[in-house]
Design a protein around this motif. Sequence first.
Motif, PDB file in Angstrom:
ATOM      1  N   HIS A 175      32.362  14.805 -39.593  1.00 42.25           N
ATOM      2  CA  HIS A 175      30.899  14.845 -39.726  1.00 42.25           C
ATOM      3  C   HIS A 175      30.432  15.312 -41.100  1.00 42.25           C
ATOM      4  N   ARG A 176      31.266  15.162 -42.114  1.00 43.75           N
ATOM      5  CA  ARG A 176      30.864  15.619 -43.446  1.00 43.75           C
ATOM      6  C   ARG A 176      30.242  14.514 -44.305  1.00 43.75           C
ATOM      7  N   PHE A 177      30.101  13.331 -43.759  1.00 43.10           N
ATOM      8  CA  PHE A 177      29.459  12.246 -44.501  1.00 43.10           C
ATOM      9  C   PHE A 177      27.947  12.290 -44.270  1.00 43.10           C
ATOM     10  N   ALA A 178      27.197  11.984 -45.330  1.00 42.53           N
ATOM     11  CA  ALA A 178      25.740  11.963 -45.227  1.00 42.53           C
ATOM     12  C   ALA A 178      25.218  10.599 -44.788  1.00 42.53           C
ATOM     13  N   ALA A 179      26.054   9.574 -44.909  1.00 38.90           N
ATOM     14  CA  ALA A 179      25.654   8.219 -44.506  1.00 38.90           C
ATOM     15  C   ALA A 179      26.916   7.381 -44.365  1.00 38.90           C
ATOM     16  N   ALA A 180      26.803   6.292 -43.588  1.00 36.62           N
ATOM     17  CA  ALA A 180      27.959   5.419 -43.390  1.00 36.62           C
ATOM     18  C   ALA A 180      27.498   3.994 -43.097  1.00 36.62           C
ATOM     19  N   ILE A 181      28.391   3.041 -43.397  1.00 36.31           N
ATOM     20  CA  ILE A 181      28.095   1.620 -43.201  1.00 36.31           C
ATOM     21  C   ILE A 181      29.283   0.958 -42.524  1.00 36.31           C
ATOM     22  N   ALA A 182      29.023   0.230 -41.445  1.00 36.29           N
ATOM     23  CA  ALA A 182      30.041  -0.580 -40.777  1.00 36.29           C
ATOM     24  C   ALA A 182      29.693  -2.042 -41.004  1.00 36.29           C
ATOM     25  N   ASP A 183      30.586  -2.775 -41.641  1.00 37.47           N
ATOM     26  CA  ASP A 183      30.315  -4.149 -42.053  1.00 37.47           C
ATOM     27  C   ASP A 183      31.399  -5.091 -41.517  1.00 37.47           C
TER      28      ASP A 183
END
Length: 411
Positions: free
Chosen positions: A257-265
């Motif tokens: 949970h240390r990411f501020a944003a994420a993208i699944a493509d």
Amino acid sequence: MTTFFSARPHRALSKGFYRSADFDYEVRGLLGAVAYGAAEAGEVLATVDDVADGDHDHWFRAWHDLGSRVRAAADEEAAAGRTVSASMAYLRSSTYFSVAVNSVSGLQSDEQLLPTFRLQHSAWERFVDTTDRPIDRVQIPYEADHMPGWFLRSGVHPGPAPTLVMVNGSDGATSGLWTNGAAGAVARGYNVLLFDGPGQQSMLFERGIGFRPDWEAVISPVVDFLLQREDVDAGRLALYGISQGGFWVARALAHEHRFAAAIADPGVVDVAASWNANIPSPLMTLFRSGKKDAFDRDMALGMRFSPTTARTWTFRARPYGTDSYFDTLTEVHRYRLTSEEAARITTPLLVTDPEGEQFWPGQSVRLADEAGGPTEVATFTAAEGANLHCQPLARQLTDTRMFAWLDSTLS
């Protein structure tokens, strides 16, 4: 005199370049890579002009030969001190060799796999050496060993910069990540970390390390590594996954949970769906009934009548580290995100959803619906020239939407 022209439409986008889905998709991906200098449209079209549909031997030789010719030209430019031209040619060479690597799946023997991969990897490394982009080769601690990586510094921010971690798909090349987000990220002031994880590129071909479903065990060491760098803004870490990487990203986010944003493509919650869809229903009935011997027997019989399918299965099964048909499919079914796991995703998430998704249709919306945090779906259509898995002909459009959302979310 009035001249009448036929009203027949061209249909280049919808009809494609080959009846073979694999050949056609490769050509689309290569033409999409032109936008970021990873391919040349003329080289691609001239190469496929002489390759018949389904001729796997010629297909392999054509891309291997093109990669070799472009590599030789790159070496000449480098020797003459023309590093800009050399760098561009090394990148293209790596792209063409990557097609040859994947096309080994259609050959009668896989003896060309490792030497061709090494040619592809060497061309990529020469691109790293000659590009004007600042790139650090890094080693990311992983269990008792390390994962090879490349840290692309933004060169824009005087202090810590937002950083994008990119997760490849099941058979993607490192040079492919350059086209599918890395070049766009660096141009917008992001640091980028590329790396080979378990089952990918050098980890698989040279070390024999296969896939694992619990990708948090891969991503958490990556985050630990990045947080030790002074040029990384710890509050603006982002995670991106392409193709099957969409599953690994989702799985990792349920635990890390240390990411501020994420993208699944795109979004992937059940990897096995793309396998199940290509297995006849009577065989799937045997599999779901747990009848291993009968399933393996009937699969082996069917493969005798389709040597190309048999070779493709062997190539695709390699990263899962299993022997029998039943055991391979059982292992693939472990790559599934439950609703409970998806609900534990609290990181803001963008999910791409291209029209005509071939491998995991409907799973992008399912991931978006089940994720526990704020989620947005980015739809891509055929009318935009942006349909099919990972929008192969619309990577600039993908970058435009992806980074608009990412910039806003990280701000």
